[in-house]
Design a protein around this motif. Sequence first.
Motif, PDB file in Angstrom:
ATOM      1  N   VAL A   1       0.970  -1.243  -0.032  1.00 27.63           N
ATOM      2  CA  VAL A   1      -0.223  -0.122   0.049  1.00 27.63           C
ATOM      3  C   VAL A   1       0.698   1.289  -0.050  1.00 27.63           C
ATOM      4  O   VAL A   1       1.619   1.465   0.952  1.00 27.63           O
ATOM      5  N   ARG A   2       0.768   2.033  -1.141  1.00 28.34           N
ATOM      6  CA  ARG A   2       1.732   3.327  -1.100  1.00 28.34           C
ATOM      7  C   ARG A   2       2.951   3.064  -0.959  1.00 28.34           C
ATOM      8  O   ARG A   2       3.695   3.646  -0.007  1.00 28.34           O
ATOM      9  N   ASP A   3       3.496   2.082  -1.770  1.00 26.38           N
ATOM     10  CA  ASP A   3       4.948   1.566  -1.630  1.00 26.38           C
ATOM     11  C   ASP A   3       5.358   1.008  -0.269  1.00 26.38           C
ATOM     12  O   ASP A   3       6.601   1.014   0.123  1.00 26.38           O
ATOM     13  N   ARG A   4       4.501   0.337   0.587  1.00 28.48           N
ATOM     14  CA  ARG A   4       4.883  -0.039   1.702  1.00 28.48           C
ATOM     15  C   ARG A   4       4.362  -1.412   1.929  1.00 28.48           C
ATOM     16  O   ARG A   4       3.181  -1.676   1.681  1.00 28.48           O
TER      17      ARG A   4
ATOM     18  N   LYS B   1       2.874  -4.501   3.864  1.00 27.05           N
ATOM     19  CA  LYS B   1       1.923  -4.630   5.028  1.00 27.05           C
ATOM     20  C   LYS B   1       1.286  -6.122   5.177  1.00 27.05           C
ATOM     21  O   LYS B   1       1.528  -6.600   4.139  1.00 27.05           O
TER      22      LYS B   1
ATOM     23  N   SER C   1       8.099   0.681   7.187  1.00 20.52           N
ATOM     24  CA  SER C   1       8.577   1.951   6.504  1.00 20.52           C
ATOM     25  C   SER C   1       8.979   1.724   4.961  1.00 20.52           C
ATOM     26  O   SER C   1       9.445   0.610   4.638  1.00 20.52           O
ATOM     27  N   ARG C   2       8.606   2.768   4.197  1.00 22.47           N
ATOM     28  CA  ARG C   2       9.322   2.851   2.962  1.00 22.47           C
ATOM     29  C   ARG C   2      10.644   2.379   2.594  1.00 22.47           C
ATOM     30  O   ARG C   2      11.089   1.735   1.895  1.00 22.47           O
TER      31      ARG C   2
END
Length: 112
Positions: free
Chosen positions: A22-25, A27, A39-40
């Motif tokens: 999700v958004r380059d993270r 999870k 964290s990214r």
Amino acid sequence: MVTVAQVSIFARTLPRAYEVVVRDRLKFRVGKIVFLAFSRDETTMGFGFPKEERAALVEANPEKFFLPSASDMRFHWVEAYLDQLGEEEMRELVLDAWRMCVPKKVAAAYRA
């Protein structure tokens, strides 16, 4: 010190847990509940943790743990620096976060 790869390998073994980006993270979720996130830059790991115990955890080990951002304080969540965690401690934290999300019978079956 643990890596994102080590944590991910362990998290994938947990029943009902699955990986999402999700958004380059990266999870991990059970259903729609996130119990583990990185964290990214992959230096920190956020995980589910009882709200009432997180201040004590952070105060006891500020070099290892820290509180989430102000917008995430409403969640049962705390953060850790991956380079400060040992493998056994990481497994315990991830397992406890996962247990907060699954039905009790699933957690009990995993223990058995």
